[in-house]
Design a protein around this motif. Structure first.
Motif, PDB file in Angstrom:
ATOM      1  N   ALA A  79       0.884  -1.301   0.285  1.00  0.00           N
ATOM      2  CA  ALA A  79      -0.065  -0.333  -0.423  1.00  0.00           C
ATOM      3  C   ALA A  79       1.086   1.244  -0.187  1.00  0.00           C
ATOM      4  CB  ALA A  79      -1.136   0.147   1.340  1.00  0.00           C
ATOM      5  N   GLN A  80       1.923   0.792   1.499  1.00  0.00           N
ATOM      6  CA  GLN A  80       3.127   2.346   0.806  1.00  0.00           C
ATOM      7  C   GLN A  80       3.638   2.641  -0.281  1.00  0.00           C
ATOM      8  OE1 GLN A  80       5.354   0.765   4.042  1.00  0.00           O
ATOM      9  NE2 GLN A  80       3.995   2.144   5.465  1.00  0.00           N
ATOM     10  N   ILE A  81       3.776   1.463  -1.237  1.00  0.00           N
ATOM     11  CA  ILE A  81       4.761   1.128  -2.670  1.00  0.00           C
ATOM     12  C   ILE A  81       3.796   2.356  -3.112  1.00  0.00           C
ATOM     13  CG2 ILE A  81       5.163   0.255  -4.342  1.00  0.00           C
ATOM     14  CD1 ILE A  81       6.706  -1.683  -2.271  1.00  0.00           C
ATOM     15  N   MET A  82       2.356   1.748  -3.644  1.00  0.00           N
ATOM     16  CA  MET A  82       1.326   2.537  -4.741  1.00  0.00           C
ATOM     17  C   MET A  82       0.978   4.388  -4.068  1.00  0.00           C
ATOM     18  SD  MET A  82       1.319  -0.033  -6.814  1.00  0.00           S
ATOM     19  CE  MET A  82      -0.085   0.764  -7.513  1.00  0.00           C
ATOM     20  N   ALA A  83       0.421   3.903  -3.089  1.00  0.00           N
ATOM     21  CA  ALA A  83       0.834   5.536  -2.703  1.00  0.00           C
ATOM     22  C   ALA A  83       1.972   6.796  -2.608  1.00  0.00           C
ATOM     23  CB  ALA A  83      -0.005   5.663  -1.152  1.00  0.00           C
ATOM     24  N   GLY A  84       2.713   6.141  -2.823  1.00  0.00           N
ATOM     25  CA  GLY A  84       3.788   6.474  -2.712  1.00  0.00           C
ATOM     26  C   GLY A  84       3.332   7.074  -4.636  1.00  0.00           C
ATOM     27  N   HIS A  85       3.373   6.511  -5.036  1.00  0.00           N
ATOM     28  CA  HIS A  85       3.496   6.243  -6.988  1.00  0.00           C
ATOM     29  C   HIS A  85       2.498   7.470  -7.088  1.00  0.00           C
ATOM     30  CE1 HIS A  85       6.782   3.868  -6.807  1.00  0.00           C
ATOM     31  NE2 HIS A  85       6.955   4.062  -8.339  1.00  0.00           N
ATOM     32  N   GLY A  86       1.342   8.114  -6.297  1.00  0.00           N
ATOM     33  CA  GLY A  86       0.268   9.193  -6.122  1.00  0.00           C
ATOM     34  C   GLY A  86      -1.072   8.718  -6.079  1.00  0.00           C
ATOM     35  N   PHE A  87      -0.987   7.693  -5.323  1.00  0.00           N
ATOM     36  CA  PHE A  87      -2.100   7.271  -5.279  1.00  0.00           C
ATOM     37  C   PHE A  87      -2.644   7.340  -4.289  1.00  0.00           C
ATOM     38  CE2 PHE A  87      -0.588   4.800  -8.837  1.00  0.00           C
ATOM     39  CZ  PHE A  87      -1.099   5.524  -9.583  1.00  0.00           C
ATOM     40  N   VAL A  88      -4.074   7.268  -3.744  1.00  0.00           N
ATOM     41  CA  VAL A  88      -4.093   7.056  -2.040  1.00  0.00           C
ATOM     42  C   VAL A  88      -5.531   5.629  -2.177  1.00  0.00           C
ATOM     43  CG1 VAL A  88      -7.109   7.575  -0.908  1.00  0.00           C
ATOM     44  CG2 VAL A  88      -5.223   9.423  -2.457  1.00  0.00           C
ATOM     45  N   VAL A  89      -4.780   4.859  -1.229  1.00  0.00           N
ATOM     46  CA  VAL A  89      -4.607   3.958  -1.503  1.00  0.00           C
ATOM     47  C   VAL A  89      -5.359   3.345  -0.071  1.00  0.00           C
ATOM     48  CG1 VAL A  89      -3.740   1.212  -1.295  1.00  0.00           C
ATOM     49  CG2 VAL A  89      -2.749   3.317  -2.684  1.00  0.00           C
ATOM     50  N   VAL A  90      -6.848   2.359   0.300  1.00  0.00           N
ATOM     51  CA  VAL A  90      -7.762   1.573   1.181  1.00  0.00           C
ATOM     52  C   VAL A  90      -6.894   0.328   1.446  1.00  0.00           C
ATOM     53  CG1 VAL A  90      -9.504   1.996   2.012  1.00  0.00           C
ATOM     54  CG2 VAL A  90      -8.423   4.044   0.469  1.00  0.00           C
ATOM     55  N   VAL A  91      -6.858   0.316   2.268  1.00  0.00           N
ATOM     56  CA  VAL A  91      -7.047  -1.227   2.775  1.00  0.00           C
ATOM     57  C   VAL A  91      -7.922  -1.997   3.780  1.00  0.00           C
ATOM     58  CG1 VAL A  91      -5.171  -3.648   3.521  1.00  0.00           C
ATOM     59  CG2 VAL A  91      -4.316  -0.974   2.432  1.00  0.00           C
ATOM     60  N   PRO A  92      -8.731  -2.472   3.242  1.00  0.00           N
ATOM     61  CA  PRO A  92      -9.892  -2.806   4.929  1.00  0.00           C
ATOM     62  C   PRO A  92      -9.469  -4.409   5.214  1.00  0.00           C
ATOM     63  CG  PRO A  92     -10.553  -3.899   2.218  1.00  0.00           C
ATOM     64  CD  PRO A  92      -9.517  -2.759   1.693  1.00  0.00           C
ATOM     65  N   GLU A  93      -9.773  -4.510   6.380  1.00  0.00           N
ATOM     66  CA  GLU A  93      -9.802  -5.700   6.707  1.00  0.00           C
ATOM     67  C   GLU A  93     -10.652  -7.009   6.444  1.00  0.00           C
ATOM     68  OE1 GLU A  93      -7.579  -4.532  11.004  1.00  0.00           O
ATOM     69  OE2 GLU A  93      -9.607  -4.832  11.475  1.00  0.00           O
ATOM     70  N   VAL A  94     -10.449  -7.260   5.637  1.00  0.00           N
ATOM     71  CA  VAL A  94     -11.739  -8.648   4.917  1.00  0.00           C
ATOM     72  C   VAL A  94     -12.290  -9.250   4.731  1.00  0.00           C
ATOM     73  CG1 VAL A  94      -9.874  -8.407   2.357  1.00  0.00           C
ATOM     74  CG2 VAL A  94      -9.746 -10.137   4.551  1.00  0.00           C
ATOM     75  N   PHE A  95     -12.116  -9.825   6.608  1.00  0.00           N
ATOM     76  CA  PHE A  95     -12.826 -10.605   7.358  1.00  0.00           C
ATOM     77  C   PHE A  95     -13.246 -10.000   8.963  1.00  0.00           C
ATOM     78  CE2 PHE A  95     -10.301 -13.985   4.805  1.00  0.00           C
ATOM     79  CZ  PHE A  95     -11.041 -14.035   4.306  1.00  0.00           C
ATOM     80  N   HIS A  96     -13.285  -8.142   8.867  1.00  0.00           N
ATOM     81  CA  HIS A  96     -13.807  -7.776   9.754  1.00  0.00           C
ATOM     82  C   HIS A  96     -14.609  -8.135  10.742  1.00  0.00           C
ATOM     83  CE1 HIS A  96     -17.697  -5.931   8.292  1.00  0.00           C
ATOM     84  NE2 HIS A  96     -16.815  -6.497   7.037  1.00  0.00           N
ATOM     85  N   GLU A  97     -15.923  -8.903  10.248  1.00  0.00           N
ATOM     86  CA  GLU A  97     -17.200  -9.762  11.238  1.00  0.00           C
ATOM     87  C   GLU A  97     -16.867 -10.509  12.059  1.00  0.00           C
ATOM     88  OE1 GLU A  97     -18.126  -9.322   6.807  1.00  0.00           O
ATOM     89  OE2 GLU A  97     -16.573  -9.533   7.552  1.00  0.00           O
ATOM     90  N   LEU A  98     -15.644 -10.954  11.384  1.00  0.00           N
ATOM     91  CA  LEU A  98     -15.147 -12.717  11.836  1.00  0.00           C
ATOM     92  C   LEU A  98     -13.751 -12.483  12.547  1.00  0.00           C
ATOM     93  CD1 LEU A  98     -15.472 -14.700   8.497  1.00  0.00           C
ATOM     94  CD2 LEU A  98     -17.128 -15.016  10.832  1.00  0.00           C
ATOM     95  N   ASN A  99     -13.118 -11.066  13.238  1.00  0.00           N
ATOM     96  CA  ASN A  99     -12.114 -11.388  14.042  1.00  0.00           C
ATOM     97  C   ASN A  99     -12.103  -9.928  15.031  1.00  0.00           C
ATOM     98  OD1 ASN A  99     -10.451 -13.382  12.729  1.00  0.00           O
ATOM     99  ND2 ASN A  99     -10.887 -12.365  11.266  1.00  0.00           N
ATOM    100  N   PRO A 100     -11.392  -9.353  16.040  1.00  0.00           N
ATOM    101  CA  PRO A 100     -11.469  -8.220  16.848  1.00  0.00           C
ATOM    102  C   PRO A 100     -10.285  -7.135  15.630  1.00  0.00           C
ATOM    103  CG  PRO A 100     -10.964 -10.138  18.475  1.00  0.00           C
ATOM    104  CD  PRO A 100     -10.561 -10.370  16.747  1.00  0.00           C
ATOM    105  N   ILE A 101     -11.236  -6.518  16.183  1.00  0.00           N
ATOM    106  CA  ILE A 101     -10.484  -4.656  14.729  1.00  0.00           C
ATOM    107  C   ILE A 101      -9.161  -5.151  14.812  1.00  0.00           C
ATOM    108  CG2 ILE A 101     -10.273  -2.254  15.183  1.00  0.00           C
ATOM    109  CD1 ILE A 101     -13.509  -2.093  14.927  1.00  0.00           C
ATOM    110  N   GLY A 102      -8.299  -4.670  14.535  1.00  0.00           N
ATOM    111  CA  GLY A 102      -6.760  -5.301  14.443  1.00  0.00           C
ATOM    112  C   GLY A 102      -5.713  -6.294  13.722  1.00  0.00           C
ATOM    113  N   THR A 103      -6.947  -7.100  13.902  1.00  0.00           N
ATOM    114  CA  THR A 103      -6.206  -8.807  13.707  1.00  0.00           C
ATOM    115  C   THR A 103      -5.620  -8.818  12.494  1.00  0.00           C
ATOM    116  OG1 THR A 103      -8.313  -9.653  14.932  1.00  0.00           O
ATOM    117  CG2 THR A 103      -7.068 -10.960  13.319  1.00  0.00           C
ATOM    118  N   VAL A 104      -4.017  -9.191  12.812  1.00  0.00           N
ATOM    119  CA  VAL A 104      -3.539  -9.429  11.128  1.00  0.00           C
ATOM    120  C   VAL A 104      -3.061 -10.882  11.806  1.00  0.00           C
ATOM    121  CG1 VAL A 104      -1.226  -9.267  11.037  1.00  0.00           C
ATOM    122  CG2 VAL A 104      -2.512  -6.994  11.197  1.00  0.00           C
TER     123      VAL A 104
END
Length: 250
Positions: A55-80
């Motif tokens: 995401a940082q690489i793509m943003a560094g080339h001039g884009f606004v990058v949004v990374v969603p937590e794809v399984f948000h309803e199945l895990n606590p916020i911030g789960t990796v």
């Protein structure tokens, strides 16, 4: 180009979804709507170090990058999840537990939020890796998505992610109206040659505007951790994705 980041929690029909936003620091208050946004979908492990760096690489080339937590309803916020057996097993279980329709509503929540950001243009792209490649392909069915880059997209050919009958991504391929970029590894056991051939023939039959790229690489060659990493292919992959988005979104 220097970047900055923040978090935002979006309401979806299946619960609150944490998203991580990366964007260029250089913003001109007198010139709103400067940067094209990209939804970047992660692997089953959610926002790991490699996904954050992507995401940082793509943003560094001039884009606004949004990374969603794809399984948000199945895990606590911030789960990796970890790149280990336990993380893989949990991620694969989450993949089966969540429907494609829930991913559709997640994408719409992000698109709605992007419309409120004064520094975003109205031309949106999608990008993803592994599971995220399949989710980016799915997002491309939304008419708001102008261009999509899918890296070794799983589950399109097999339909493993649950869905209502007739609503699987392969069946709905004709709904893709933007430009599509498909990137694969020939030595990837998760998407065998017959699976790639099925996706290719479906795209051709549907008349989708797409490019197709197969490299001598294994699964997850873009991930800059672990033994699968291929730095040369990763660099080429980013160049291809950036080229697509600069051409199609600006």
């Amino acid at each position: 180009m220097q970047i900055q980041s923040h978090e935002v929690d979006l309401s979806t029909p299946t619960g609150v979804m944490r998203c991580y936003v990366y964007r260029p620091k250089e913003l001109d208050a007198a010139a709103p709507k400067q940067y094209a946004p990209i939804i970047l979908y992660s692997e089953i492990f959610q926002q790991t170090g490699p996904i954050r760096r992507s995401a940082q690489i793509m943003a560094g080339h001039g884009f606004v990058v949004v990374v969603p937590e794809v399984f948000h309803e199945l895990n606590p916020i911030g789960t990796v999840l970890g790149y280990d057996n336990a993380g893989r097993d949990k991620g694969n279980a989450d993949k089966v537990a969540k429907t494609l329709e829930a991913h559709d509503s997640d994408a719409q929540a992000i698109l709605d939020h992007l419309q409120t950001l004064p520094y975003c243009t109205g031309r949106v792209g999608a990008m993803g890796f592994c599971l995220g490649g399949g989710l980016a392909y799915r997002a491309a069915m939304n008419p708001a998505i102008r261009a999509t880059s899918c890296f070794y997209a799983t589950d399109i050919h097999s339909g493993m992610v649950p869905s209502n009958t007739g609503n699987d991504s392969l069946t709905r391929t004709p709904e893709i109206k933007g430009e599509l970029q498909m990137v694969w590894g020939k030595q990837d056991p998760h998407i065998p040659p017959e699976g790639r051939a099925l996706v290719y023939s479906t795209l051709v039959k549907a008349g989708v505007n797409f490019t197709w790229h197969e490299f001598n690489g294994v699964h997850a060659f873009m991930r800059d951790e672990g033994e699968r990493y291929d730095a040369e292919l990763q660099l080429l992959g980013y160049q291809m994705a950036i080229g697509l988005f600069r051409r199609a979104l600006y």
